[in-house]
Design an enzyme around this catalytic site. Sequence first.
Site, PDB file in Angstrom:
ATOM      1  N   HIS A 158      66.271  90.412  74.402  1.00 16.54           N
ATOM      2  CA  HIS A 158      65.024  89.667  74.195  1.00 16.54           C
ATOM      3  C   HIS A 158      64.494  89.045  75.486  1.00 16.54           C
ATOM      4  O   HIS A 158      63.331  88.676  75.559  1.00 16.54           O
ATOM      5  CB  HIS A 158      65.187  88.618  73.085  1.00 16.54           C
ATOM      6  N   ASP A 170      77.806  87.624  76.727  1.00 16.42           N
ATOM      7  CA  ASP A 170      76.654  87.024  76.055  1.00 16.42           C
ATOM      8  C   ASP A 170      75.446  86.930  76.981  1.00 16.42           C
ATOM      9  O   ASP A 170      74.313  87.136  76.551  1.00 16.42           O
ATOM     10  CB  ASP A 170      77.037  85.616  75.556  1.00 16.42           C
ATOM     11  N   GLU A 219      72.679  76.208  80.351  1.00 18.35           N
ATOM     12  CA  GLU A 219      72.138  75.619  79.120  1.00 18.35           C
ATOM     13  C   GLU A 219      72.823  74.296  78.827  1.00 18.35           C
ATOM     14  O   GLU A 219      74.006  74.119  79.136  1.00 18.35           O
ATOM     15  CB  GLU A 219      72.350  76.578  77.951  1.00 18.35           C
ATOM     16  N   HIS A 269      71.588  89.822  79.665  1.00 19.83           N
ATOM     17  CA  HIS A 269      70.300  89.282  80.127  1.00 19.83           C
ATOM     18  C   HIS A 269      70.196  89.203  81.655  1.00 19.83           C
ATOM     19  O   HIS A 269      69.188  89.576  82.238  1.00 19.83           O
ATOM     20  CB  HIS A 269      70.088  87.875  79.568  1.00 19.83           C
TER      21      HIS A 269
HETATM   22  C1  BG6 Z   1      71.066  84.719  73.500  1.00 16.05           C
HETATM   23  C2  BG6 Z   1      72.471  84.257  73.689  1.00 16.05           C
HETATM   24  O1  BG6 Z   1      70.985  86.107  73.599  1.00 16.05           O
HETATM   25  O2  BG6 Z   1      70.237  84.111  74.490  1.00 16.05           O
HETATM   26  C3  BG6 Z   1      72.544  82.745  73.584  1.00 16.05           C
HETATM   27  O3  BG6 Z   1      73.289  84.855  72.700  1.00 16.05           O
HETATM   28  C4  BG6 Z   1      71.592  82.101  74.572  1.00 16.05           C
HETATM   29  O4  BG6 Z   1      73.870  82.290  73.789  1.00 16.05           O
HETATM   30  C5  BG6 Z   1      70.197  82.693  74.410  1.00 16.05           C
HETATM   31  O5  BG6 Z   1      71.563  80.720  74.301  1.00 16.05           O
HETATM   32  C6  BG6 Z   1      69.267  82.200  75.480  1.00 16.05           C
HETATM   33  O6  BG6 Z   1      67.990  82.715  75.252  1.00 16.05           O
HETATM   34  P1  BG6 Z   1      66.754  81.783  74.993  1.00 16.05           P
HETATM   35  O7  BG6 Z   1      65.636  82.712  74.664  1.00 16.05           O
HETATM   36  O8  BG6 Z   1      67.116  80.874  73.860  1.00 16.05           O
HETATM   37  O9  BG6 Z   1      66.534  81.041  76.249  1.00 16.05           O
END
Ligand code: BG6
Length: 481
Positions: free
Chosen positions: A179, A236, A217, A241
């Site tokens: 995403h 993860d 985070e 990402h």
């Molecule tokens: C997710 C992870 O894909 O992305 C999470 O599994 C993470 O652990 C998250 O917190 C972060 O994405 P976003 O869009 O919430 O910043």
Amino acid sequence: MTTLVVLGAAGDLTSRLLLPGLADLLVSHHGGDLDLHLVGADRDEREQAWWTGVVRAAAESAGARGPAVDALVESTRYAAVDVSERGSLARLVQEAGAEGPGGPGGPGDEASSRDVVLYFALPPAVTGSALRALQPGDLPHGTRLVLEKPFGHDRESAAELNELLTTLVPEDHVHRVDHFLGKSTVLNILGLRFANRLFEPMWSAEHVERVDVVFDEDLGLAGRAGYYDHAGAMADMVQSHLLQLLALLAMEPPSTISPRDLRDAKAAALRATRLWDEDDPASCTRRARWTAGTIGDEKLGAYADEPGVDPERETETLAEVVLAVDTWRWAGVPFRLRSGKALSTRRKEAVITFKHVPHLPTGLLGTQSPTRLRIGFGPDDVTLELDLNGEDDAFGLERAALSTELSPGELTAYGQVLLGVLKGDPTLSVRGDTAEQCWRVVEPVVRAWSQGLVPLETYPAGSGGPRGTGLMADVDAQGCV
Ligand code: BG6
């Protein structure tokens, strides 16, 4: 005309991200083109009213209202299915392709003419058994498969999964979701790099000292121990990402943003990516886990004591790795990727640090700091940090920043990803070969960890992470520490 079948209808991903993203998409200016029917499926028998309520609540949580959302809520259907049972999923897909708003055979039924998008919002192991239960020929022509991360658990399992998928649908009908590729700020890397004469000529080892991609985070597990304790920060965030971000930052300029050109360029960058020191993997990585602490005003217990966590598994909640990109453009430039949870500050950015100028005219006073370009992924902003002549002394250097906030974009990241999926456009999906490369890059790190060559450090929740300078000095918000 498409029927979206969400497998894992009762799951957290569906209600928290997927359905709100879908509702958001429907009320956006793209919504009018989508002739969409929605089917929710899960293992247990459930009341239709329960599912309708889930879809309605998700739309409300996204603040999405209007006739398109009402039509979706009114026509959606729930089905109980055991995806691991041979024939069950194939049957569901056949039915879904033959039903329209009003249900199978109901008013608006577009018999057999809908393409089916099968969204596996399921734990990876369940997705694997569902795919293995499908037979070549089970899925009608046009069916698209959407798979969440992690895609496999290492290079080999990702390759096996890819092989299995090719027996079911063509590669461009497989959408491996990351995403982050739907985040408007991430996509902004394309505009920033390729639409401005200023940056691209400087975007190389000749001018760039280092690249940091940080995703820290301040949240803990948020009830996801069941998934996270098996994944950890490396799978993860970093393997998925952050490597996608690296690919967009390091790739060669593509000729077009077509699925082929963009994904070829990303894939080439990832194929060239390796550990900074392959002879000493342990020197290129750090791992750590949070202990009890306080984030803001909130106390947080140790990760190891979280319900659902097996401390013996030694899952890391912070991972750091230094990589090299073996191309003419990037030779000698370290790319540091780091992500952690339960830290004091939310810090989500890519920082490009440029080299010092070859000669600073004698007489200009003050310490020269490197020019830095920061691309923030939440808050979404771009900042260029420069040394300029200061206010107090006309010949003294002072730090200045040119900054702009970016609009969050019309669609949420999931809305953007779903738009690609529903339009049959794989541009923002991770291609099969790339998914394997991402595992290849982190393989030596994971091996070094499992051989006990890299200690599992600790950091108190609410702190800045484990002590020490780490692998490379941190480029924090103030500059280089
Ligand atoms: C997710 C992870 O894909 O992305 C999470 O599994 C993470 O652990 C998250 O917190 C972060 O994405 P976003 O869009 O919430 O910043």
